[in-house]
Scaffold this motif. Sequence first.
Motif, PDB file in Angstrom:
ATOM      1  N   UNK A  37       0.803  -1.217   0.000  1.00  0.00           N
ATOM      2  CA  UNK A  37       0.000   0.000   0.000  1.00  0.00           C
ATOM      3  C   UNK A  37       0.835   1.266   0.000  1.00  0.00           C
ATOM      4  N   UNK A  38       2.162   1.100   0.096  1.00  0.00           N
ATOM      5  CA  UNK A  38       3.026   2.265   0.219  1.00  0.00           C
ATOM      6  C   UNK A  38       4.135   2.301  -0.831  1.00  0.00           C
ATOM      7  N   UNK A  39       4.072   1.452  -1.853  1.00  0.00           N
ATOM      8  CA  UNK A  39       5.163   1.393  -2.835  1.00  0.00           C
ATOM      9  C   UNK A  39       5.374   2.752  -3.504  1.00  0.00           C
ATOM     10  N   UNK A  40       4.305   3.369  -3.971  1.00  0.00           N
ATOM     11  CA  UNK A  40       4.446   4.657  -4.644  1.00  0.00           C
ATOM     12  C   UNK A  40       4.957   5.716  -3.683  1.00  0.00           C
ATOM     13  N   UNK A  41       4.463   5.731  -2.444  1.00  0.00           N
ATOM     14  CA  UNK A  41       4.923   6.704  -1.451  1.00  0.00           C
ATOM     15  C   UNK A  41       6.399   6.503  -1.132  1.00  0.00           C
ATOM     16  N   UNK A  42       6.826   5.246  -1.015  1.00  0.00           N
ATOM     17  CA  UNK A  42       8.235   4.949  -0.749  1.00  0.00           C
ATOM     18  C   UNK A  42       9.108   5.446  -1.897  1.00  0.00           C
ATOM     19  N   UNK A  43       8.664   5.242  -3.132  1.00  0.00           N
ATOM     20  CA  UNK A  43       9.428   5.714  -4.286  1.00  0.00           C
ATOM     21  C   UNK A  43       9.471   7.246  -4.338  1.00  0.00           C
ATOM     22  N   UNK A 103      21.436   2.738  10.414  1.00  0.00           N
ATOM     23  CA  UNK A 103      21.323   3.747   9.361  1.00  0.00           C
ATOM     24  C   UNK A 103      20.065   4.585   9.616  1.00  0.00           C
ATOM     25  N   UNK A 104      20.081   5.896   9.321  1.00  0.00           N
ATOM     26  CA  UNK A 104      18.842   6.672   9.428  1.00  0.00           C
ATOM     27  C   UNK A 104      17.745   6.059   8.562  1.00  0.00           C
ATOM     28  N   UNK A 105      16.529   6.035   9.104  1.00  0.00           N
ATOM     29  CA  UNK A 105      15.388   5.438   8.402  1.00  0.00           C
ATOM     30  C   UNK A 105      14.266   6.466   8.285  1.00  0.00           C
ATOM     31  N   UNK A 106      13.743   6.608   7.072  1.00  0.00           N
ATOM     32  CA  UNK A 106      12.598   7.487   6.831  1.00  0.00           C
ATOM     33  C   UNK A 106      11.366   6.613   6.631  1.00  0.00           C
ATOM     34  N   UNK A 107      10.389   6.748   7.530  1.00  0.00           N
ATOM     35  CA  UNK A 107       9.140   6.003   7.448  1.00  0.00           C
ATOM     36  C   UNK A 107       8.088   6.920   6.841  1.00  0.00           C
ATOM     37  N   UNK A 108       7.404   6.443   5.800  1.00  0.00           N
ATOM     38  CA  UNK A 108       6.414   7.290   5.148  1.00  0.00           C
ATOM     39  C   UNK A 108       5.041   6.636   5.100  1.00  0.00           C
ATOM     40  N   UNK A 109       4.028   7.472   5.224  1.00  0.00           N
ATOM     41  CA  UNK A 109       2.655   7.063   4.952  1.00  0.00           C
ATOM     42  C   UNK A 109       2.380   7.326   3.472  1.00  0.00           C
ATOM     43  N   UNK A 110       1.180   6.983   3.041  1.00  0.00           N
ATOM     44  CA  UNK A 110       0.773   7.263   1.670  1.00  0.00           C
ATOM     45  C   UNK A 110      -0.376   8.280   1.691  1.00  0.00           C
ATOM     46  N   UNK A 111      -0.342   9.301   0.851  1.00  0.00           N
ATOM     47  CA  UNK A 111       0.738   9.606  -0.091  1.00  0.00           C
ATOM     48  C   UNK A 111       1.886  10.324   0.611  1.00  0.00           C
ATOM     49  N   UNK A 136      11.131   3.350   4.074  1.00  0.00           N
ATOM     50  CA  UNK A 136      10.231   2.209   4.234  1.00  0.00           C
ATOM     51  C   UNK A 136       8.808   2.703   4.484  1.00  0.00           C
ATOM     52  N   UNK A 137       7.827   1.926   4.059  1.00  0.00           N
ATOM     53  CA  UNK A 137       6.428   2.285   4.284  1.00  0.00           C
ATOM     54  C   UNK A 137       5.999   1.969   5.708  1.00  0.00           C
ATOM     55  N   UNK A 138       4.893   2.565   6.107  1.00  0.00           N
ATOM     56  CA  UNK A 138       4.440   2.437   7.495  1.00  0.00           C
ATOM     57  C   UNK A 138       3.941   1.038   7.820  1.00  0.00           C
ATOM     58  N   UNK A 139       3.488   0.289   6.807  1.00  0.00           N
ATOM     59  CA  UNK A 139       2.989  -1.072   7.041  1.00  0.00           C
ATOM     60  C   UNK A 139       3.828  -2.055   6.239  1.00  0.00           C
ATOM     61  N   UNK A 140       4.533  -2.946   6.923  1.00  0.00           N
ATOM     62  CA  UNK A 140       5.359  -3.938   6.250  1.00  0.00           C
ATOM     63  C   UNK A 140       4.662  -5.293   6.313  1.00  0.00           C
ATOM     64  N   UNK A 141       5.007  -6.169   5.355  1.00  0.00           N
ATOM     65  CA  UNK A 141       4.317  -7.462   5.264  1.00  0.00           C
ATOM     66  C   UNK A 141       5.032  -8.561   6.030  1.00  0.00           C
ATOM     67  N   UNK A 142       6.277  -8.317   6.468  1.00  0.00           N
ATOM     68  CA  UNK A 142       7.020  -9.382   7.131  1.00  0.00           C
ATOM     69  C   UNK A 142       6.547  -9.559   8.565  1.00  0.00           C
ATOM     70  N   UNK A 143       6.941 -10.647   9.184  1.00  0.00           N
ATOM     71  CA  UNK A 143       6.549 -10.929  10.565  1.00  0.00           C
ATOM     72  C   UNK A 143       7.126  -9.915  11.546  1.00  0.00           C
ATOM     73  N   UNK A 144       8.381  -9.482  11.291  1.00  0.00           N
ATOM     74  CA  UNK A 144       9.009  -8.510  12.173  1.00  0.00           C
ATOM     75  C   UNK A 144       8.202  -7.211  12.153  1.00  0.00           C
ATOM     76  N   UNK A 145       8.033  -6.608  13.294  1.00  0.00           N
ATOM     77  CA  UNK A 145       7.319  -5.343  13.332  1.00  0.00           C
ATOM     78  C   UNK A 145       8.222  -4.226  12.849  1.00  0.00           C
ATOM     79  N   UNK A 146       7.611  -3.108  12.486  1.00  0.00           N
ATOM     80  CA  UNK A 146       8.373  -1.945  12.034  1.00  0.00           C
ATOM     81  C   UNK A 146       9.340  -1.493  13.119  1.00  0.00           C
ATOM     82  N   UNK A 147       8.902  -1.529  14.362  1.00  0.00           N
ATOM     83  CA  UNK A 147       9.760  -1.122  15.474  1.00  0.00           C
ATOM     84  C   UNK A 147      11.005  -1.992  15.563  1.00  0.00           C
TER      85      UNK A 147
END
Length: 284
Positions: A17-23, A149-157, A130-141
């Motif tokens: 749901x966040x591919x375009x926002x991540x790009x 490394x610095x990480x930028x978390x984005x919502x859509x859009x 990275x998008x706010x919702x990831x599909x892997x088992x590991x949580x975003x936290x």
Amino acid sequence: MSNLKPDSVIACLDCPNHVQAVLEASMWASIRLQAPIGLLYSVPSLQQKAAVDYSGCLNIDDENTLLDQFTIKEHLSNCELKAQGKLLLHQASSYCEQQRHKIKTYTLHRHEKLDDSINYVDDQAQLIVIGHHVTCKSTLSQLIRSSHCPILVTHAPFLPPTSALFAFDNSPTSHKMLNWLCKTPLVRALLIHIVMVGKENSENCDALREAYARLKQAGIKCKKTLLDCRDVTAALTYYQRDNDIGLLMTGAFAQPRLIELLKGSDTKKLLGSTTTPYLLFPKA
């Protein structure tokens, strides 16, 4: 042989749901950092072969029908999972090329879990998006906590920010982040609000004044505020909304674990409450 390029902006495409926002966020960062974009996709666990719906994740017509066919199936074979990843990476590359920013992109198709892929790029990347919702088992936290490394978390859009809130708490992590902000071109064009939440005493006032002076000396337009409030998350959230600030910036999980257990993690609370892009800097 690895095709990872040093000092890249890494765009994690694990969030349908966040591919375009991540790009969009990655291109925004790439232009400012003058860095290539590494398009990262991790093949989902082969023990969990449920199809992930990537159809319509980008506003381009190129091969959308094929992605639709992948998501019709409840489960995908190993070969189909890999083919879906290659197709998604191709679409992402095409999308970036269409934006006319002359940004260099390359692909990283990893056959492992997302957290292992992030570990792979962690030491050489300039920024991970990275998008706010990831599909892997590991949580975003968990993904953020383990990164160096610095990480930028984005919502859509993704909306390019014109201002940023830097939450300064006089900790080693916030001083390390302050040094980074004084040097990086990522936020140099933004108005930075440096905000401290704490008692209005001489120690906090002096620390905030010195941090503000460092940013000014680095040529960054900024303003400072001390908020005498006990609830850090509520104070920062209110200030950001009240001042219409488009980017939140804090240290990532800089509190001692005991305080997190007793009071909860401010980072985790902010991840759950903010609706703007959120830049997290690794713990010192």
